[in-house]
Design a protein around this motif. Structure first.
Motif: not given
Length: 351
Positions: A54, A58, A61-62, A142-145, A201, A229-230
């Motif tokens: 995850q 993320n 994605t960024l 985004l995933y909540d890592t 973000v 990052v989340k």
């Protein structure tokens, strides 16, 4: 190097050297040199980050989002993901350890303390620019890592579960401080639930040494350690950055001059998306983050130092005391900090 060579070789055909890099408290980080170009090798701490895939999703994605912007509008370099020779983002050892490789940003350095007002201005600019670049990225992509990360009431609840009768003066100071100010724990979560502060973000850990300064120009050119990052509140980032940059030791105090320079540069970037509520909750954020981190350090101390790396058993206790002292200094300067925020709000709403 011998034990890490087989791992580094998963990401490169030839490896000429492996040396420790940085002083992070969570992951193990190394600089790998090769005949072509160096890269960063990291072992992801799976106790902290149980879903490394995850984290990598993320970051991808960024990178895709920022790549869509014009070159002239992007003033920060984000580390690129380097794939294994099997074209994977991660390499997992048989024992479960996960490794990843990222591009190395050359001719840069990180610093541990603010050396000048210019350093503070650069930190404010970099965080504000990072937030602005990502202000049009849907945070729910985004995933909540790290579920629960920067949710202060959760840390307070955990503290109460493990708290014990203080055994000495230092422990008593921490316990008493938490009791006195525990009412502020919901200062950001309450307005989030009310819809006053939106999810955006966030970096999650924008302390000073996660900014890379160009060695020659002394300008920040990158922001690193993007595992956290989340989706979240930018106020957690702002408070954490100011906590890191405005800390002065002997005695511990919050430096108002650095705060003013950093916030001004931050808002010069972030005013494009900042709302009236965002300004209103800046002081609570500045006060809350050292309180939250103090709780986290003290709780980890009470639990046997499981989360943060330590060099001696009392280190997390001393870290907690420093954060609570910093929080005390912020509270003593409440009027001045609120006045500063109002001045900056008027400036950027007028400009």
């Amino acid at each position: 190097m011998n034990t890490l060579l087989p791992i580094a070789s998963r990401f490169a055909n030839a490896v000429t050297g492996i040396t420790p890099l940085g002083n992070g408290l969570i992951n193990d980080t190394y600089l790998v040199t090769t005949p072509s170009s160096p890269f960063v090798l990291q072992r992801i701490n799976r106790t902290v980050f149980p879903a490394p895939e995850q984290i990598m999703a993320n970051l991808a994605t960024l990178n895709r989002h920022i790549a869509q912007k014009t070159d002239a509008s992007v003033m920060l370099q984000i580390p690129e993901i380097l794939k294994t020779r099997d074209n994977d983002s991660l390499y997992q050892e048989p024992n479960g350890d996960c490794w990843r490789a990222l591009s190395f940003i050359a001719d840069t350095e990180s610093i541990e303390t603010i050396g000048s007002i210019s350093d503070a201005e650069q930190a404010g600019f970099a965080l504000g620019h990072f937030h602005r670049l990502l202000s049009d990225l849907d945070p729910l992509l985004l995933y909540d890592t790290l579920p629960g990360f920067h949710i202060t009431p959760g840390y307070l609840k955990r503290y109460h579960q493990v708290s014990q009768q203080p055994a000495n003066t230092d422990q008593r100071y921490c316990a008493d401080f938490i009791t006195r100010f525990q009412s502020i724990a919901d200062d950001l979560e309450a307005p989030k639930k009310q819809g006053l502060l939106p999810l955006r973000v966030i970096h999650g850990d924008p302390k000073l040494n996660n900014f890379l300064f160009d060695k020659h120009s002394k300008r920040i050119v990158s922001i690193i350690d993007l595992d956290t990052v989340k989706p979240g509140l930018v106020h957690y980032d702002i408070g954490d950055c100011l906590r890191s940059c405005c800390y002065s030791a002997d005695p511990v105090r919050f430096n108002p001059d650095i705060c003013a320079a950093l916030l001004k540069s931050y808002l010069n970037e972030a005013c494009a998306f900042f709302t009236e509520h965002d300004y209103h909750y800046l002081y609570p954020a500045i006060r809350l983050i050292p309180f939250e981190l103090g709780i986290r350090f003290y709780t980890d101390y009470l639990e046997g130092n499981r989360y943060f790396k330590v060099t001696d058993p009392e280190q997390n206790l001393q870290r907690a005391i420093s954060q609570f002292r910093l929080c005390e200094s912020i509270i003593a300067q409440e009027t001045a900090i609120k006045d500063l925020v109002l001045q900056l709000q008027n400036k950027f709403n007028t400009d």
